[in-house]
Design an enzyme around this catalytic site. Structure first.
Site: not given
Ligand code: GDP
Ligand code: MN
Length: 394
Positions: A109, A197
C-alpha cells in the site's frame, strides 16, 4: 475532485509510475476489441466509478478467455455498483478499464495525504496492502508506516528508504519502490492533489513494482492551474443544480430538507442551517452567494433554489456588507420578474448596508415576502409556514 482510475493511471504514466497496459471501453464490443488488442490473456475488467471497494463488490473481474469478455463486460456496464464507499445508492458503471492481468507476488500500500493538524503531507506505506487495508488500519495500525514531509524540502530519498525498509522489502525492490514513491510525491505536489493512493502497489512475479490501482483526488481550489485536470471533471454523478451553481460561481450544495436557504457568507450559511434545524425543519441546501455576488448571480441562485421540487419555504438571510442589500433585492426582483413571480413563501431577513433601499426595491416589485428582523423570528415564521404546508386548511 475525484478522477477515475484510468485517468489517474494516465497521470501515473506521465510521472514514470509503472501501470499495467490498459484500454478504456464503454460497450461490451469495445471491451472485446480492447482485450484483443492487448493481445494477452487473462485480462482484468475494472468498473470505473468514483469510489473504491470495487473488488469486494464484484466490480473487478479477472477474465481467462477471450470469448468470455463480452458477456462479462455486459454484466458490469450499466450496472449500479454499491461498494462500502459509495453509500447505499451506489454509482453507475459507464466505463470499464480493460487491463492485462498482472501476476501478483505481493500487495503493498502507498498513499499520500495532507495531515491537517501537522500542516504537512503525510506519506503512508504498508507491506500488507490490498482490499483489507481498512481492517489493517483498525487491527494493526503499526503495520502502516508513516513519514511526515517538510513541504519546503519535499520527500527525501532517505525517507522513502526508511519507509520501505520498515516494510521488510529487500534492497533491490526497495530502490524501485522508493523511486516510484518520489514520482508519486512529485505528482501529488505538481498537480495540487489532496490525496493520492495506490492500493495495491504490487511486486509482480517478475519482480517489478507496478501500480495496480490508482486513486487521485485533486484539490478543486488548485484546479484553475490545471486545464488538463479540469478536462477530467466528470460532473454527471453530482446533482445538476450543483454543477450549474458551480459554473455561476455560487457555492451550492443540495441537502435533504425542504427549506431553501440563500445566504451570504459560509459562516452565516452554516448558522442559518443550524437555525432551520432548531426550528424543527431541515435545510434543502447550503447556498453561499458570497461577498462579491452580483444581482445576476443572486437571481440565478434564487432560480436554482426554486427549481428544486423539495423546497417548500425559502429563507433569504443576508447580512449586507460587501454584498449590499439593494444588490440582493435587485437580483431577487429581476429573477422574480423573469420567472413570472415567486410561487413559494419567502421569509427574508435583511440587515446591514442599504437595508432600507433593499426593502424598498422588494416592496415596489410587489413581492409579498415575509420580512423578519431577528433570527428567532425567522425560525418562528419558518415553523408556521411549514406546518401550514403540511396541514393545509388548519
Ligand atoms: P478496489 O477494490 O476498488 O480498490 O479495486 P482494485 O483496483 O484495488 O482491485 C481490487 C483487487 O483486485 C486488488 O486488490 C487485487 O487483489 C485484484 N486485482 C486487480 N487487478 C489485478 C490483476 O491484474 N491481477 C491480480 N492478480 N489481481 C488483480
Ligand atoms: Mn484498490
Amino acid at each position: 475532485m475525484k478522477i477515475y482510475e484510468y485517468q489517474a493511471k494516465g497521470l501515473f504514466a506521465r510521472y514514470a509510475i509503472g501501470v499495467p497496459k490498459g484500454i478504456v471501453a464503454v460497450t461490451p464490443a469495445e471491451a472485446l476489441a480492447a482485450a484483443r488488442s492487448l493481445g494477452t490473456m487473462p485480462i482484468v475488467l475494472k468498473a470505473q466509478i468514483h469510489s473504491g471497494g470495487r473488488g469486494k463488490a464484484g466490480g473487478v473481474r479477472v477474465i481467462a478467455r477471450l470469448d468470455e469478455v463480452e458477456t462479462a463486460a455486459a454484466g458490469l456496464l450499466g450496472r449500479t455498483l454499491v461498494t462500502a464507499q459509495t453509500g447505499p445508492k451506489g454509482q453507475p458503471v459507464r466505463a470499464l478499464l480493460v487491463e492485462e492481468a498482472v501476476a501478483v507476488r505481493q500487495e503493498l500500500y502507498a498513499g499520500i495525504a495532507i495531515d491537517r493538524s501537522a500542516g504537512r503531507p503525510l506519506v503512508l506505506v504498508s507491506a500488507e496492502g490490498g482490499v483489507e487495508i481498512e481492517t489493517l488500519a483498525a487491527r494493526a495500525p503499526q503495520k502502516i508506516v508513516r513519514e511526515a514531509v517538510d513541504p519546503a524540502f519535499g520527500l527525501r530519498p532517505f525517507q522513502t528508504r526508511r519507509l520501505f525498509f520498515s516494510c521488510g522489502l529487500d534492497a533491490g525492490l526497495g530502490a524501485a519502490a522508493a523511486t516510484l514513491l518520489l514520482n508519486l510525491y512529485r505528482l501529488f505536489i505538481e498537480k495540487d492533489c489532496s490525496a493520492v493512493e495506490i492500493n495495491p502497489l504490487v511486486i509482480t512475479r517478475s519482480m517489478e513494482v507496478v501500480a495496480l490501482d490508482a486513486k487521485v483526488n485533486v484539490d478543486e481550489n488548485g484546479l484553475f492551474r490545471h486545464p488538463d485536470l479540469q478536462a477530467l471533471a466528470d460532473t454527471t454523478p453530482e446533482d445538476p443544480r450543483e454543477v450549474e451553481a458551480g459554473r455561476l460561481g455560487l457555492n451550492y450544495i443540495k441537502l435533504k430538507g425542504n427549506v431553501g436557504c440563500m445566504v451570504n457568507g459560509a459562516g452565516l450559511a452554516m448558522a442559518t442551517m443550524d437555525l432551520v434545524k432548531l426550528a424543527g425543519a431541515e435545510p434543502a441546501n447550503f447556498l453561499d452567494v458570497g461577498g462579491g455576488a452580483t444581482a445576476g448571480m443572486i437571481g440565478e441562485g434564487l432560480r436554482i433554489l426554486l427549481s428544486d421540487r423539495d423546497v417548500k419555504v425559502v429563507f433569504i438571510n443576508i447580512f449586507g456588507g460587501i454584498l449590499r442589500c439593494d444588490t440582493l433585492a435587485t437580483g431577487v426582483r429581476e429573477a422574480a420578474s423573469r420567472l413570472g413571480g415567486v410561487p413559494l413563501p419567502v421569509v427574508i431577513r435583511l440587515e446591514g448596508t442599504n437595508r432600507e433601499a433593499g426593502e424598498r426595491i422588494l416592496a415596489s416589485a410587489g413581492l409579498d415576502f415575509i420580512p423578519v428582523r431577528g433570527l428567532g423570528e425567522a425560525a418562528e415564521r419558518i415553523k408556521e409556514l411549514l406546518s401550514a404546508h403540511e396541514h393545509p386548511g388548519r
